[in-house]
Design a protein around this motif. Structure first.
Motif, PDB file in Angstrom:
ATOM      1  N   SER A 256      18.821  59.487 -74.213  1.00 35.12           N
ATOM      2  CA  SER A 256      17.753  59.576 -75.209  1.00 35.12           C
ATOM      3  C   SER A 256      18.186  60.486 -76.351  1.00 35.12           C
ATOM      4  O   SER A 256      19.042  61.368 -76.186  1.00 35.12           O
ATOM      5  N   LYS A 258      16.432  62.753 -77.492  1.00 34.81           N
ATOM      6  CA  LYS A 258      16.013  64.093 -77.084  1.00 34.81           C
ATOM      7  C   LYS A 258      17.135  64.818 -76.348  1.00 34.81           C
ATOM      8  O   LYS A 258      17.387  66.009 -76.578  1.00 34.81           O
ATOM      9  N   GLU A 259      17.859  64.107 -75.457  1.00 34.83           N
ATOM     10  CA  GLU A 259      18.970  64.709 -74.732  1.00 34.83           C
ATOM     11  C   GLU A 259      20.114  65.061 -75.681  1.00 34.83           C
ATOM     12  O   GLU A 259      20.760  66.105 -75.542  1.00 34.83           O
ATOM     13  N   GLU A 290      11.912  60.392 -80.025  1.00 35.71           N
ATOM     14  CA  GLU A 290      12.840  61.138 -79.178  1.00 35.71           C
ATOM     15  C   GLU A 290      13.384  60.312 -78.018  1.00 35.71           C
ATOM     16  O   GLU A 290      14.426  60.649 -77.458  1.00 35.71           O
ATOM     17  N   ASN A 291      12.672  59.237 -77.643  1.00 36.91           N
ATOM     18  CA  ASN A 291      13.086  58.456 -76.474  1.00 36.91           C
ATOM     19  C   ASN A 291      13.964  57.262 -76.815  1.00 36.91           C
ATOM     20  O   ASN A 291      14.315  56.479 -75.930  1.00 36.91           O
ATOM     21  N   LYS A 403      15.349  49.514 -75.779  1.00 40.72           N
ATOM     22  CA  LYS A 403      14.673  50.003 -74.583  1.00 40.72           C
ATOM     23  C   LYS A 403      15.493  49.578 -73.379  1.00 40.72           C
ATOM     24  O   LYS A 403      16.225  48.593 -73.401  1.00 40.72           O
TER      25      LYS A 403
END
Length: 416
Positions: A256, A258-259, A290-291, A403
């Motif tokens: 992601s 975010k990571e 973020e994902n 996704k």
């Protein structure tokens, strides 16, 4: 392979990367450090050497004594098969540790240039006599001699162990990469399928090293820093451990945003401590995106490139801004610096290399980031770079919103 028996330290080690790690090590511990071959030849430049040692090494007699002391201590560590501590010819304490990988000694690390207790009057008297032998004014020599820091033996051993583990680990990574590259060359000559070659190229990014001991050592060093009332040092070590742990994950993996940003914050934390106020950063990533997924270690090489080629050379320093936003079904990530910029001719070369897919297979560099994005998401994805000499550089990544499939981790793009 028989040819691997002829490989030497300089063939497997990335000297520039090792010097960066030595610099970070010295920033954390305050110790001087260097890497040498088994026969005593320096592989890296001296890092954070004391004023005293630089002064001594600047004299012919002193330099010979330093090299002799280094070689003797290195041989002692090789004989012991572990850490060895001994005073040098100037009565300053040094530590050596052998670099043992796959049963072979590749060289040793040297660090220290400290006292384990304050110098006695007798040591000061001998230092005065020594200065005369070196041809150095005694008052100048004693001034440098008195500035040498005092540390505990436990601290010196813990720091030396940490440096030994990191250096040995990098040598093993280099050996892995070299062996995989040779296997890749042989496979390419026999292979008729381009997709097999691409798969093997990605596999060369993987490490087969189990780094648990490395992380345990880093965590131990961080706890030691807290015990020594050095919380900033502990934070830096923890950031380094987190960054290394993240970089060793499967290179085929999508993560992601975010990571990626979390990894980037650890990297920037280390660099901001290293450079002080010379480098600052800003990150603006909306929580609603973020994902989204992207290849692991996509952003860090671009930010590292901005620091090394953009801000490091700028006398007054500068700022890196990372910004992400969505437009229709595409995510754009901007990495902007206000550094020295790139002249028009060099920019054309860089853009040409990106379009032709040139670049080294090390996980670093704009070409590799662009290639990985296109391999995952198609030709419409990738990066663009704009720059002007004296006015900074902007790198823009273009990534379709994707996704994860519920089954077999299939990656589905909104464009499909």
């Amino acid at each position: 392979m028989k040819e691997m028996e002829k490989v030497r330290l300089k063939d497997v080690i990335d000297v520039k990367k090792m010097e960066e790690i030595l610099q970070n090590f010295s920033d954390v511990t305050g110790l001087g450090a260097i890497i040498a071959t088994p026969d005593g030849k320096n592989i890296t430049k001296p890092i954070n050497f004391t004023e005293h040692c630089l002064l001594v090494r600047d004299t012919l007699h002193g330099k010979k004594g330093c090299f002799r002391s280094d070689a003797e201590l290195g041989m002692l560590s090789l004989q012991k098969g572990g850490v060895a501590i001994s005073p040098c010819h100037c009565e300053i304490i040094d530590l050596a540790a052998p670099l043992l990988v796959n049963g072979k000694c590749w060289g040793y690390v040297l660090c220290g240039q400290v006292f384990l207790s304050p110098p006695t009057e007798e040591m000061v008297k001998r230092a005065t006599d020594r200065a005369k032998n070196f041809g150095i004014a005694p008052d100048v020599y004693l001034e440098k001699f008195s500035k040498i820091k005092v540390v505990s033996q436990d601290y010196l051993i813990a720091a030396g162990n940490m440096l030994q583990v990191i250096a040995s680990y990098l040598i093993e990574l280099g050996l892995n990469k070299l062996m995989q590259e040779k296997l890749l060359e042989e496979t390419k000559r026999r292979s008729e399928y381009e997709n097999i070659i691409k798969t093997l190229e990605l596999k060369t990014l993987q490490s087969q090293v189990k780094p648990h001991f490395l992380f345990n050592t880093l965590n131990t060093a961080a706890r030691l820093a807290y015990l020594e009332n050095a919380p900033r040092t502990a934070e830096l070590v923890y950031s380094l451990a987190s960054l290394l742990r993240y970089s060793l994950r499967n290179p085929d993996q999508l993560v992601s945003l975010k990571e990626e940003i979390s990894c980037l914050k650890h990297y920037l934390h280390i660099q901001e401590i290293r450079y002080g106020d010379h480098i600052k950063s800003q990150i603006d990533v909306p929580t609603e995106i973020e994902n989204i997924l992207l290849p692991i270690m996509t952003l860090q090489p671009i930010v590292e490139n901005a620091i090394i080629h953009g801000l490091e050379e700028k006398e007054e320093g500068g700022i890196i801004t990372i910004r992400a936003y969505q437009k229709d079904e595409t995510i754009f990530i901007e990495v902007r610096d206000n550094g020295v910029g790139i002249d028009k001719k060099m920019l054309e070369v860089i853009k040409g290399n990106i379009e032709e897919g040139k670049g080294h297979l090390t996980g670093l560099g704009l070409q590799n980031v662009d290639r990985r994005l296109k391999m995952y998401f198609g030709k419409e994805s990738g990066l663009e770079i704009t720059s002007e000499k004296g006015n900074g550089t902007l790198v823009v990544l273009k990534i379709p919103i994707i996704k994860k499939g519920v089954e077999n981790n299939e990656i589905q793009s909104n464009d499909l």
